[in-house]
Design a protein around this motif. Structure first.
Motif, PDB file in Angstrom:
ATOM      1  N   CYS A  20      39.615  45.997  21.206  1.00  9.76           N
ATOM      2  CA  CYS A  20      39.209  44.629  20.858  1.00  9.76           C
ATOM      3  C   CYS A  20      40.415  43.775  20.500  1.00  9.76           C
ATOM      4  CB  CYS A  20      38.218  44.652  19.698  1.00  9.76           C
ATOM      5  SG  CYS A  20      36.616  45.374  20.077  1.00  9.76           S
ATOM      6  N   GLN A  21      41.366  44.358  19.776  1.00  8.93           N
ATOM      7  CA  GLN A  21      42.566  43.613  19.436  1.00  8.93           C
ATOM      8  C   GLN A  21      43.348  43.228  20.681  1.00  8.93           C
ATOM      9  OE1 GLN A  21      44.200  46.653  16.878  1.00  8.93           O
ATOM     10  NE2 GLN A  21      43.867  45.426  15.035  1.00  8.93           N
ATOM     11  N   SER A  24      41.738  40.385  22.631  1.00 10.45           N
ATOM     12  CA  SER A  24      41.447  39.125  21.942  1.00 10.45           C
ATOM     13  C   SER A  24      42.209  37.939  22.509  1.00 10.45           C
ATOM     14  CB  SER A  24      41.766  39.274  20.449  1.00 10.45           C
ATOM     15  OG  SER A  24      43.146  39.516  20.265  1.00 10.45           O
ATOM     16  N   VAL A  42      39.155  34.897  18.298  1.00  9.81           N
ATOM     17  CA  VAL A  42      39.072  35.128  16.852  1.00  9.81           C
ATOM     18  C   VAL A  42      37.911  36.067  16.532  1.00  9.81           C
ATOM     19  CG1 VAL A  42      38.606  34.023  14.636  1.00  9.81           C
ATOM     20  CG2 VAL A  42      40.186  32.956  16.247  1.00  9.81           C
ATOM     21  N   MET A  45      38.993  39.586  17.262  1.00  2.00           N
ATOM     22  CA  MET A  45      39.906  40.105  16.238  1.00  2.00           C
ATOM     23  C   MET A  45      39.154  40.420  14.950  1.00  2.00           C
ATOM     24  SD  MET A  45      43.144  40.569  16.985  1.00  2.00           S
ATOM     25  CE  MET A  45      44.135  40.239  15.552  1.00  2.00           C
ATOM     26  N   ALA A  48      37.295  43.583  15.506  1.00  2.00           N
ATOM     27  CA  ALA A  48      38.233  44.704  15.467  1.00  2.00           C
ATOM     28  C   ALA A  48      38.575  45.081  14.034  1.00  2.00           C
ATOM     29  CB  ALA A  48      39.502  44.350  16.240  1.00  2.00           C
ATOM     30  N   SER A  49      38.720  44.084  13.162  1.00  2.00           N
ATOM     31  CA  SER A  49      39.049  44.359  11.765  1.00  2.00           C
ATOM     32  C   SER A  49      37.923  45.113  11.072  1.00  2.00           C
ATOM     33  CB  SER A  49      39.358  43.059  11.030  1.00  2.00           C
ATOM     34  OG  SER A  49      40.525  42.461  11.543  1.00  2.00           O
ATOM     35  N   THR A  98      45.554  41.366   9.870  1.00  2.00           N
ATOM     36  CA  THR A  98      45.465  40.761  11.205  1.00  2.00           C
ATOM     37  C   THR A  98      44.163  39.995  11.391  1.00  2.00           C
ATOM     38  OG1 THR A  98      44.612  42.856  12.099  1.00  2.00           O
ATOM     39  CG2 THR A  98      46.980  42.456  12.273  1.00  2.00           C
ATOM     40  N   GLY A  99      43.062  40.509  10.824  1.00  2.00           N
ATOM     41  CA  GLY A  99      41.802  39.775  10.915  1.00  2.00           C
ATOM     42  C   GLY A  99      41.864  38.449  10.187  1.00  2.00           C
ATOM     43  N   ALA A 102      44.127  36.017  12.080  1.00  2.00           N
ATOM     44  CA  ALA A 102      43.527  35.480  13.303  1.00  2.00           C
ATOM     45  C   ALA A 102      42.592  34.313  12.979  1.00  2.00           C
ATOM     46  CB  ALA A 102      42.774  36.585  14.035  1.00  2.00           C
ATOM     47  N   GLY A 126      47.347  39.515  19.729  1.00  2.00           N
ATOM     48  CA  GLY A 126      46.414  40.613  19.947  1.00  2.00           C
ATOM     49  C   GLY A 126      47.111  41.878  20.381  1.00  2.00           C
ATOM     50  N   SER A 129      48.798  43.480  17.384  1.00  2.00           N
ATOM     51  CA  SER A 129      47.833  44.160  16.518  1.00  2.00           C
ATOM     52  C   SER A 129      47.411  45.497  17.113  1.00  2.00           C
ATOM     53  CB  SER A 129      46.609  43.263  16.314  1.00  2.00           C
ATOM     54  OG  SER A 129      46.973  42.010  15.765  1.00  2.00           O
TER      55      SER A 129
END
Length: 667
Positions: A20-21, A24, A42, A45, A48-49, A98-99, A102, A126, A129
């Motif tokens: 997913c990262q 993104s 976004v 991301m 993903a987080s 990172t989340g 983003a 992305g 990350s």
């Protein structure tokens, strides 16, 4: 692809998060300039987080996370990925930071206003990350190096987002050179590990002996390669300019998580040795002490808000290195408590620094977004226009100074306790080295408080110092919410550190095996820390209520601040960043080498006087660059071989092959 162990749900979640990262940035590449595509990135991301945090926590609380083997077709064998509690401690801040960055970036760097940079920034952010995640789950050293190089290149491209600016290009080139120098050292490290173990895999904790030249070379090359990435002095030369010139949410990722990959690599390699020599721990402890003290000393003399925060990253990396040095000395002496306190303090400070330093960079970005400058001496009175940003910056400042009731206090206290334990248990001068951490931490804490009193007072209090930068308004919800999330995380760890005991204990088991098996709960008064923190908050709330009620009953006259007898006080009469920190910079003048330029009052009819001060990057400008210029001059005859003609280079290659064949044929 095959897997071993339990169903490996945690590892599967982490790999899904990495996918997913990495994906993104694709929507914005496919639809350039589209705000909808930016929001889709976004969302990826943020998803993903959430998925990654679940996978990291699962690796801590669910035993038997397992490993996956990926056929590669390379001569290094199959590539292996896996996750344990030690990786999870580093993965948690990766996904949180990172989340948040983003989400923040969509408001700070909207593609509608930056169409020329938006697609590039989103894609490489992305990719960066995803590479960070893969670095932390790689068990094969070759896969680690692949992800490491992708991380380095992605960081270069996000750092040089505004590559039309000369200073940004210079910062990017310096970063890329140092990143490749570090990578060369890591090639040597992993080649030597392969010769010692017979496999391109990270060795299990305590499986190697530290005796012999191979172990020493592994230690030194790993310290150089990973120390370059972590920003340990004197290997930090890339860090200040990179953090200052990157977009603010990129600076938060560089400081919050990219630096920590160097710490992760050191802990993986150093923990493989069961009996590290005393001098290993001494070297790491001394490097950490130097980085901590000089990092904060350089920060005090800075005029650039983001460069100041960059030097505080060096300071906090120094604190982490001090904890790691304690753990190595404890392993040499067989002191379980010192290993536990040093390693756990370092690990918790990895998480804490990622949170409060990201919060500070995002808050600084909000100030820059509103005022259009990062020069401290051009700001002032920002808290009146940006009250929420001001509050979040204050939270980050209290945390980074190691003050209760926030998270920085907890991890620094653990390193303090390790130093006090060494004072009680050490016999002789050499094993007493960890005791030196206590006065160093006290000095660093005092200097950090002075620095952030300067920053907060000059930037957020007083009145604007420049007409051009006195405007601006508070950031929108898209920028404030990520800052709020990070601030809540700082408060949560500071007020309830006991919630993270199991995480630290599990990570200690994966770091040091049986020697670090002693839990930290019996060594650190977590319950008293919570009581102290809650009590302090209640006391502050009570004082605020009392003073607010008293102020409500008083008349509120409007008048200018007393100007020390001047009839017409002006903004120029306020403290500047230079004047506030002048005495402290003078204390370290022998090492910092400050430069001053004055034009005093002269003659019967003097013109305007002026005074400027500048704090150079001493290691780079006084050390590395003169040495490189010397090498460049001496290498003049060799550089004549560089003609720029392909046929000449092919001839060089042919001659080299012939010589190698001739040398090896007689063996």
């Amino acid at each position: 692809m095959t897997f071993s162990g339990e169903p490996a749900t945690s590892l599967g979640l982490l790999l899904l998060a990495a996918c997913c990262q990495g994906a993104s940035g694709l929507p914005l590449l496919l639809r350039r300039g589209s705000s909808t595509a930016q929001r889709a990135g976004v969302v990826l991301m943020a998803a993903a987080s959430l998925i990654g945090c679940a996978g990291a926590l699962g690796a801590v609380f669910l035993p038997g996370a397992g490993t996956w083997l990926i056929p590669s077709g390379l001569p290094f064998g199959r590539l292996e990925v896996g996750v344990d509690a030690l990786s999870a401690v580093f993965l948690l801040p990766v996904f949180i930071v990172t989340g948040c960055c983003a989400v923040y970036g969509a408001g700070y760097w909207p593609v509608a206003r930056h169409p020329e940079h938006g697609g590039k920034l989103a894609f490489f952010l992305g990719l960066l990350s995803a590479a960070l995640t893969m670095v932390l789950v790689a068990r094969s050293t070759m896969l680690f190096l692949m992800a490491w190089e992708v991380m380095a290149f992605a960081a270069y491209f996000v750092l040089t987002t505004e590559d039309e600016k000369p200073q940004v290009r210079e910062a990017g080139v310096l970063y890329l050179i140092t990143a490749h120098l570090g990578a060369l050292a890591l090639f040597a490290t992993f080649s030597l590990l392969n010769s010692a173990t017979g496999a391109y895999l990270f060795p299990s904790p305590g499986s190697l002996t530290a005796a012999g030249p191979i172990a020493t070379t592994i230690f030194l090359t790993a310290l150089f390669g990973f120390g370059m990435k972590a920003g340990v002095m004197p290997l930090h030369v890339w860090l200040p300019s990179a953090h200052a010139n990157a977009p603010s949410h990129v600076s938060a990722i560089l400081s919050g998580v990219v630096l920590k990959t160097g710490i992760y690599g050191m802990m993986r390699v150093f923990s493989a040795f069961s009996d590290p020599p005393l001098w290993w721990g001494a070297v790491v402890l001394v490097l950490g002490s130097v980085s901590a003290v000089l990092g904060v000393a350089y920060a005090i003399g800075q005029h650039d808000l983001k460069r100041l925060l960059a030097y505080h990253s060096i300071e906090n990396i120094g604190i982490i290195m001090m904890g790691l040095g304690m753990a190595l000395i404890g392993a040499n002496q067989g002191w379980e408590a010192l290993v536990a306190l040093g390693a756990a303090g370092a690990l918790l400070h990895v998480v804490n620094h990622a949170l409060f330093k990201s919060l500070l960079f995002l808050s600084a970005g909000s100030v820059i977004h509103a005022t259009g400058t990062r020069e401290i001496d051009l700001l002032g009175g920002v808290s009146r226009r940006l009250p929420r940003t001001s509050l979040f910056f204050l939270v980050g400042a209290v945390a980074i100074c190691g003050l209760p009731p926030l998270n920085g206090f907890v991890s620094e206290l653990m390193v303090y306790l390790g130093a006090f334990h060494a004072i009680e248990a050490a016999v002789g001068l050499a094993p007493s080295l960890p005791a030196l951490a206590a006065p160093v931490l006290a000095l660093v804490g005092g200097l950090a408080v002075a620095c952030f009193v300067k920053v907060y007072g000059v930037v957020f209090l007083g009145v604007p110092r420049s007409k051009e930068h006195e405007g601006g308004h508070e950031a929108g919800a898209g920028m404030l919410v990520p800052m709020g999330v990070l601030a809540v995380c700082c408060a949560l760890i500071g007020l309830a550190p006991g919630l993270f005991v199991e995480v630290l204990n599990a990570a200690l088991g994966d770091y040091g095996g049986s020697l670090a098996s002693q839990g930290v709960a019996s060594l650190v008064p977590f319950s008293w820390i919570s009581i102290l923190g809650v009590g302090l908050l209640l006391l502050l709330a009570l004082l605020w209520i009392v003073f607010a009620r008293r102020a409500a009953r008083l008349p509120v006259p409007v008048a200018p601040t007393w100007g020390c007898g001047y009839l017409r006080p002006a903004p120029r009469m306020q403290y500047t960043a230079s004047s506030f920190g002048a005495i402290l910079v003078h204390w370290f003048a022998v090492l910092l080498r400050p430069e001053q330029h004055r034009e005093g009052v002269r003659g019967l009819f003097p013109g305007p006087a002026r005074h400027e001060s500048h704090l150079p990057e001493t290691v780079l400008e006084k050390g590395y660059l003169p040495f490189l210029e010397y090498l460049f001059e001496k290498a003049q005859p060799v550089r004549r071989l560089q003609h720029g003609k392909l046929n000449i280079y092919i001839f060089y290659t042919f001659v080299t092959l012939v010589l190698l064949l001739a040398l090896t044929s007689g063996q």
